[in-house]
Design a protein around this motif. Structure first.
Motif, PDB file in Angstrom:
ATOM      1  N   ARG A   1       0.856  -1.186   0.000  1.00 28.50           N
ATOM      2  CA  ARG A   1       0.000   0.000   0.000  1.00 28.50           C
ATOM      3  C   ARG A   1       0.888   1.229   0.000  1.00 28.50           C
ATOM      4  NH1 ARG A   1      -4.975   1.096   4.127  1.00 28.50           N
ATOM      5  NH2 ARG A   1      -4.950  -1.177   4.055  1.00 28.50           N
ATOM      6  N   VAL A   2       0.697   2.081  -0.963  1.00 25.44           N
ATOM      7  CA  VAL A   2       1.475   3.309  -1.081  1.00 25.44           C
ATOM      8  C   VAL A   2       0.805   4.451  -0.321  1.00 25.44           C
ATOM      9  CG1 VAL A   2       2.323   5.046  -2.706  1.00 25.44           C
ATOM     10  CG2 VAL A   2       2.398   2.614  -3.311  1.00 25.44           C
ATOM     11  N   ALA A   3      -0.494   4.577  -0.517  1.00 26.04           N
ATOM     12  CA  ALA A   3      -1.240   5.664   0.118  1.00 26.04           C
ATOM     13  C   ALA A   3      -2.708   5.283   0.157  1.00 26.04           C
ATOM     14  CB  ALA A   3      -1.070   6.965  -0.655  1.00 26.04           C
ATOM     15  N   SER A   4      -3.407   5.819   1.140  1.00 27.61           N
ATOM     16  CA  SER A   4      -4.839   5.582   1.234  1.00 27.61           C
ATOM     17  C   SER A   4      -5.528   6.819   1.780  1.00 27.61           C
ATOM     18  CB  SER A   4      -5.136   4.367   2.110  1.00 27.61           C
ATOM     19  OG  SER A   4      -4.625   4.557   3.413  1.00 27.61           O
ATOM     20  N   ILE A   5      -6.800   6.925   1.435  1.00 31.47           N
ATOM     21  CA  ILE A   5      -7.609   8.069   1.861  1.00 31.47           C
ATOM     22  C   ILE A   5      -9.018   7.575   2.095  1.00 31.47           C
ATOM     23  CG2 ILE A   5      -7.985   8.700  -0.569  1.00 31.47           C
ATOM     24  CD1 ILE A   5      -8.177  11.628   0.337  1.00 31.47           C
ATOM     25  N   ASP A   6      -9.627   8.011   3.175  1.00 31.89           N
ATOM     26  CA  ASP A   6     -10.950   7.463   3.495  1.00 31.89           C
ATOM     27  C   ASP A   6     -12.056   8.495   3.334  1.00 31.89           C
ATOM     28  OD1 ASP A   6     -10.512   7.326   7.144  1.00 31.89           O
ATOM     29  OD2 ASP A   6     -10.939   9.014   5.824  1.00 31.89           O
ATOM     30  N   ARG A   7     -13.215   8.105   3.798  1.00 29.07           N
ATOM     31  CA  ARG A   7     -14.405   8.946   3.682  1.00 29.07           C
ATOM     32  C   ARG A   7     -14.201  10.289   4.366  1.00 29.07           C
ATOM     33  NH1 ARG A   7     -20.183   7.778   3.642  1.00 29.07           N
ATOM     34  NH2 ARG A   7     -21.341   9.341   4.829  1.00 29.07           N
ATOM     35  N   TYR A   8     -13.422  10.276   5.448  1.00 27.30           N
ATOM     36  CA  TYR A   8     -13.215  11.482   6.255  1.00 27.30           C
ATOM     37  C   TYR A   8     -11.944  12.225   5.836  1.00 27.30           C
ATOM     38  CZ  TYR A   8     -16.601   8.691   8.705  1.00 27.30           C
ATOM     39  OH  TYR A   8     -17.695   7.922   8.996  1.00 27.30           O
ATOM     40  N   LEU A   9     -11.382  11.804   4.709  1.00 30.42           N
ATOM     41  CA  LEU A   9     -10.180  12.409   4.134  1.00 30.42           C
ATOM     42  C   LEU A   9      -8.960  12.242   5.025  1.00 30.42           C
ATOM     43  CD1 LEU A   9     -11.657  15.634   2.494  1.00 30.42           C
ATOM     44  CD2 LEU A   9     -11.426  13.342   1.555  1.00 30.42           C
ATOM     45  N   ARG A  10      -8.976  11.208   5.846  1.00 28.12           N
ATOM     46  CA  ARG A  10      -7.769  10.874   6.588  1.00 28.12           C
ATOM     47  C   ARG A  10      -6.859  10.105   5.649  1.00 28.12           C
ATOM     48  NH1 ARG A  10     -10.933   8.951  11.851  1.00 28.12           N
ATOM     49  NH2 ARG A  10     -11.879   7.732  10.198  1.00 28.12           N
ATOM     50  N   ILE A  11      -5.611  10.487   5.650  1.00 25.57           N
ATOM     51  CA  ILE A  11      -4.654   9.990   4.669  1.00 25.57           C
ATOM     52  C   ILE A  11      -3.480   9.324   5.371  1.00 25.57           C
ATOM     53  CG2 ILE A  11      -2.962  10.734   2.949  1.00 25.57           C
ATOM     54  CD1 ILE A  11      -4.937  12.962   2.160  1.00 25.57           C
ATOM     55  N   ASN A  12      -3.024   8.252   4.751  1.00 20.34           N
ATOM     56  CA  ASN A  12      -1.813   7.595   5.218  1.00 20.34           C
ATOM     57  C   ASN A  12      -0.911   7.287   4.028  1.00 20.34           C
ATOM     58  OD1 ASN A  12      -1.781   6.863   8.240  1.00 20.34           O
ATOM     59  ND2 ASN A  12      -3.883   6.492   7.613  1.00 20.34           N
ATOM     60  N   TYR A  13       0.378   7.389   4.278  1.00 20.42           N
ATOM     61  CA  TYR A  13       1.380   7.072   3.268  1.00 20.42           C
ATOM     62  C   TYR A  13       2.377   6.070   3.834  1.00 20.42           C
ATOM     63  CZ  TYR A  13      -0.147  11.438   1.042  1.00 20.42           C
ATOM     64  OH  TYR A  13      -0.887  12.434   0.466  1.00 20.42           O
ATOM     65  N   THR A  14       2.885   5.222   2.965  1.00 15.14           N
ATOM     66  CA  THR A  14       4.012   4.409   3.390  1.00 15.14           C
ATOM     67  C   THR A  14       5.217   5.334   3.560  1.00 15.14           C
ATOM     68  OG1 THR A  14       5.183   2.352   2.961  1.00 15.14           O
ATOM     69  CG2 THR A  14       4.848   3.807   1.081  1.00 15.14           C
ATOM     70  N   ASP A  15       6.111   4.981   4.464  1.00 20.20           N
ATOM     71  CA  ASP A  15       7.201   5.894   4.829  1.00 20.20           C
ATOM     72  C   ASP A  15       8.037   6.337   3.631  1.00 20.20           C
ATOM     73  OD1 ASP A  15       7.980   4.445   8.099  1.00 20.20           O
ATOM     74  OD2 ASP A  15       6.449   5.873   7.458  1.00 20.20           O
ATOM     75  N   SER A  16       8.244   5.435   2.688  1.00 17.10           N
ATOM     76  CA  SER A  16       9.171   5.740   1.594  1.00 17.10           C
ATOM     77  C   SER A  16       8.652   6.808   0.634  1.00 17.10           C
ATOM     78  CB  SER A  16       9.495   4.466   0.810  1.00 17.10           C
ATOM     79  OG  SER A  16       8.326   3.946   0.219  1.00 17.10           O
ATOM     80  N   VAL A  17       7.369   7.138   0.696  1.00 13.98           N
ATOM     81  CA  VAL A  17       6.823   8.131  -0.235  1.00 13.98           C
ATOM     82  C   VAL A  17       6.358   9.407   0.458  1.00 13.98           C
ATOM     83  CG1 VAL A  17       6.062   6.241  -1.729  1.00 13.98           C
ATOM     84  CG2 VAL A  17       4.400   7.377  -0.247  1.00 13.98           C
TER      85      VAL A  17
END
Length: 124
Positions: free
Chosen positions: A47-63
């Motif tokens: 998983r590189v990045a994700s975004i949910d209904r509430y616009l909470r975002i996560n990225y893998t450390d390398s990106v």
């Protein structure tokens, strides 16, 4: 019938940028957790990045600080802006979708039930 179609991949020199887009049909992008994944030859899909209904975002450390994930609700699409690309970013990139509201509730690759066909990113 959910369909995800990626576009925007290609070849670029190190330090360059690309913008990936994932057009969704039969699915409302704004409602759910979506993500970008990548898989390089001989490696597991990550998983590189994700975004949910509430616009909470996560990225893998390398990106982190290089990639930006976003939703375009008007176009019903999911985008990934990739800057400062390195050869380590070379992979097939996939758009994926769930029916979960929160990405924190879908931690595994197998939690994503809908996938695009992928778009190749090559950095040299």
């Amino acid at each position: 019938h959910v369909q995800l179609v990626e576009s925007g991949g290609g070849s670029v020199q190190a330090g360059g940028s690309l913008r990936l887009s994932c057009a969704a049909s039969g699915y409302i992008v704004s409602r759910y957790c979506m993500g970008w994944f990548r898989q390089a030859p001989g490696k597991e899909r990550e998983r590189v990045a994700s975004i949910d209904r509430y616009l909470r975002i996560n990225y893998t450390d390398s990106v982190k600080a290089r990639f930006t994930i976003s939703k375009d609700n008007a176009k019903n699409s999911l985008d990934l802006q990739m800057n400062s690309l390195t050869p380590e970013d070379t992979a097939m990139y996939y758009c994926a979708a769930t029916t979960a509201y929160r990405c924190s509730s879908v931690p595994y690759v197998t939690d994503f039930g809908y996938w695009g066909q992928g778009t190749q990113v090559t950095v040299s």
